[in-house]
Scaffold this motif. Sequence first.
Motif, PDB file in Angstrom:
ATOM      1  N   GLN A 240      49.603  51.627  40.208  1.00 43.16           N
ATOM      2  CA  GLN A 240      48.381  51.270  39.492  1.00 43.16           C
ATOM      3  C   GLN A 240      48.575  51.231  37.984  1.00 43.16           C
ATOM      4  O   GLN A 240      47.934  50.442  37.292  1.00 43.16           O
ATOM      5  CB  GLN A 240      47.259  52.260  39.830  1.00 43.16           C
ATOM      6  CG  GLN A 240      46.680  52.082  41.230  1.00 43.16           C
ATOM      7  CD  GLN A 240      45.597  53.099  41.508  1.00 43.16           C
ATOM      8  OE1 GLN A 240      45.654  54.222  41.030  1.00 43.16           O
ATOM      9  NE2 GLN A 240      44.612  52.715  42.300  1.00 43.16           N
TER      10      GLN A 240
ATOM     11  N   LYS B 229      51.012  55.261  44.904  1.00 40.96           N
ATOM     12  CA  LYS B 229      49.851  54.435  44.552  1.00 40.96           C
ATOM     13  C   LYS B 229      49.517  54.555  43.079  1.00 40.96           C
ATOM     14  O   LYS B 229      49.271  53.560  42.386  1.00 40.96           O
ATOM     15  CB  LYS B 229      48.646  54.860  45.385  1.00 40.96           C
ATOM     16  CG  LYS B 229      47.387  54.055  45.101  1.00 40.96           C
ATOM     17  CD  LYS B 229      46.123  54.841  45.367  1.00 40.96           C
ATOM     18  CE  LYS B 229      45.895  55.901  44.310  1.00 40.96           C
ATOM     19  NZ  LYS B 229      44.555  56.533  44.417  1.00 40.96           N
TER      20      LYS B 229
ATOM     21  N   GLN C 197      37.347  51.938  51.048  1.00 43.72           N
ATOM     22  CA  GLN C 197      38.339  51.768  49.999  1.00 43.72           C
ATOM     23  C   GLN C 197      38.550  50.299  49.636  1.00 43.72           C
ATOM     24  O   GLN C 197      38.643  49.942  48.456  1.00 43.72           O
ATOM     25  CB  GLN C 197      39.676  52.379  50.428  1.00 43.72           C
ATOM     26  CG  GLN C 197      40.732  52.391  49.345  1.00 43.72           C
ATOM     27  CD  GLN C 197      40.322  53.250  48.166  1.00 43.72           C
ATOM     28  OE1 GLN C 197      40.554  54.446  48.117  1.00 43.72           O
ATOM     29  NE2 GLN C 197      39.704  52.648  47.170  1.00 43.72           N
ATOM     30  N   ALA C 198      38.653  49.446  50.644  1.00 41.76           N
ATOM     31  CA  ALA C 198      38.851  48.021  50.377  1.00 41.76           C
ATOM     32  C   ALA C 198      37.696  47.446  49.568  1.00 41.76           C
ATOM     33  O   ALA C 198      37.894  46.573  48.714  1.00 41.76           O
ATOM     34  CB  ALA C 198      39.007  47.258  51.697  1.00 41.76           C
TER      35      ALA C 198
ATOM     36  N   LEU D 225      46.923  48.566  46.281  1.00 45.16           N
ATOM     37  CA  LEU D 225      45.995  48.694  47.403  1.00 45.16           C
ATOM     38  C   LEU D 225      46.713  49.055  48.690  1.00 45.16           C
ATOM     39  O   LEU D 225      46.251  49.897  49.463  1.00 45.16           O
ATOM     40  CB  LEU D 225      45.207  47.390  47.603  1.00 45.16           C
ATOM     41  CG  LEU D 225      44.281  47.369  48.838  1.00 45.16           C
ATOM     42  CD1 LEU D 225      43.234  48.464  48.756  1.00 45.16           C
ATOM     43  CD2 LEU D 225      43.624  45.997  48.986  1.00 45.16           C
TER      44      LEU D 225
ATOM     45  N   TYR E 172      43.890  44.488  42.671  1.00 48.12           N
ATOM     46  CA  TYR E 172      44.237  45.199  43.906  1.00 48.12           C
ATOM     47  C   TYR E 172      45.668  45.720  43.883  1.00 48.12           C
ATOM     48  O   TYR E 172      46.256  45.949  44.925  1.00 48.12           O
ATOM     49  CB  TYR E 172      44.002  44.286  45.113  1.00 48.12           C
ATOM     50  CG  TYR E 172      42.543  44.039  45.365  1.00 48.12           C
ATOM     51  CD1 TYR E 172      41.799  44.904  46.153  1.00 48.12           C
ATOM     52  CD2 TYR E 172      41.889  42.969  44.753  1.00 48.12           C
ATOM     53  CE1 TYR E 172      40.435  44.698  46.366  1.00 48.12           C
ATOM     54  CE2 TYR E 172      40.525  42.755  44.950  1.00 48.12           C
ATOM     55  CZ  TYR E 172      39.808  43.621  45.760  1.00 48.12           C
ATOM     56  OH  TYR E 172      38.466  43.424  45.950  1.00 48.12           O
TER      57      TYR E 172
ATOM     58  N   TYR F  69      38.018  49.180  45.713  1.00 51.45           N
ATOM     59  CA  TYR F  69      39.333  49.469  45.132  1.00 51.45           C
ATOM     60  C   TYR F  69      39.496  49.106  43.654  1.00 51.45           C
ATOM     61  O   TYR F  69      40.119  49.872  42.905  1.00 51.45           O
ATOM     62  CB  TYR F  69      40.444  48.799  45.932  1.00 51.45           C
ATOM     63  CG  TYR F  69      41.807  49.180  45.414  1.00 51.45           C
ATOM     64  CD1 TYR F  69      42.348  50.430  45.708  1.00 51.45           C
ATOM     65  CD2 TYR F  69      42.533  48.327  44.585  1.00 51.45           C
ATOM     66  CE1 TYR F  69      43.574  50.815  45.198  1.00 51.45           C
ATOM     67  CE2 TYR F  69      43.759  48.708  44.071  1.00 51.45           C
ATOM     68  CZ  TYR F  69      44.279  49.946  44.385  1.00 51.45           C
ATOM     69  OH  TYR F  69      45.495  50.322  43.875  1.00 51.45           O
TER      70      TYR F  69
ATOM     71  N   ASN G 278      47.537  52.535  48.695  1.00 49.09           N
ATOM     72  CA  ASN G 278      46.318  53.327  48.798  1.00 49.09           C
ATOM     73  C   ASN G 278      45.784  53.362  50.222  1.00 49.09           C
ATOM     74  O   ASN G 278      45.303  54.394  50.689  1.00 49.09           O
ATOM     75  CB  ASN G 278      45.249  52.766  47.851  1.00 49.09           C
ATOM     76  CG  ASN G 278      44.258  53.824  47.436  1.00 49.09           C
ATOM     77  OD1 ASN G 278      44.614  54.970  47.225  1.00 49.09           O
ATOM     78  ND2 ASN G 278      42.997  53.447  47.319  1.00 49.09           N
TER      79      ASN G 278
END
Length: 317
Positions: free
Chosen positions: A51, A47, A239-240, A289, A286, A243, A292
């Motif tokens: 990112q 993740k 988290q959603a 995501l 995102y 994020y 994650n």
Amino acid sequence: MADVVVALEQPNKIKKVLQKNASVAFVAGGVAGAVSRTVVSPFERVKILLQVQSSSESYSGGISSAVKELYKEEGIRGLFRGNGLNCIRVFPYSAVQFLVYEGSKRFLFHVDDINNDQKLTTFQRLFSGALCGGASVLATYPLDLVRTRLAIQTANLRKLQKAKAASLTKPPGVWQLLCDTYLQEGGIRGLYRGVWPTSLGVVPYVALNFCVYERLREFVPSQSAYMLTIGAISGGVAQAATYPFDLLRRRFQVLAMGQSELGFHYSGVADALVTIGKTEGFRGYYRGLQANLFKVIPSTAVSWLVYELTRDSIRAL
């Protein structure tokens, strides 16, 4: 006379109960954090790598492909690179969260084991969760920053030149990274680089996580399968919802490592949000995501389960 003795003993009894509960929350929270993060360490590293890469430089083929590629490049140690430091960070990070949350319940809203028939309102849960989220960030942020840099410094990022990559075959360790960051990036300010976007993401995330979990907990029995399920739901929802700020958190943490190699530079949070929208589109907010959620959902589920089991086990001693 007996009534007087009871009245005098009551404050001491309450004090001992509160002290015991604080210790239990701290230890159980720390154990829960360390166990849960170790379980999902490979997804955590993937993740972070996703990112901090641009859209043209990302791993392709999905999460499983990224994990396989990372394993091929760096072996099993690569999948867990930075996890030791992460556990050192997460133990106090998680412990502080649960300690402050339980303390907020007792001392701000007067809900504790002595009057456990009372329940927090949704606002009180959100407020307590936000408070514990902020406290945990301030307590452990330098370790989080170093852990992020440790996770990416050996990765086969597409824009790294071969000479640069060769110089990272023996990367600096945790202590050296801490010292270098402190000496080269402005002292304490350097160690807390990115703390503002981090707080923007962590505080609402923790608030939602605690609020959703405790609300759902009222409707399910005390069985492992149910606790895992609602823990997964609370982590996924939180988290959603938050994020994009987690993405900003990682990018600000690595800006000083080499802006030209990583391909982005921001003057602040607002500039970062605008720039990502212009250069990477809505999907840019995102990026990572999926990886994650692969990490957060099982991690949060395991964290809540381990916390409750550890807490109950210690109280039973």
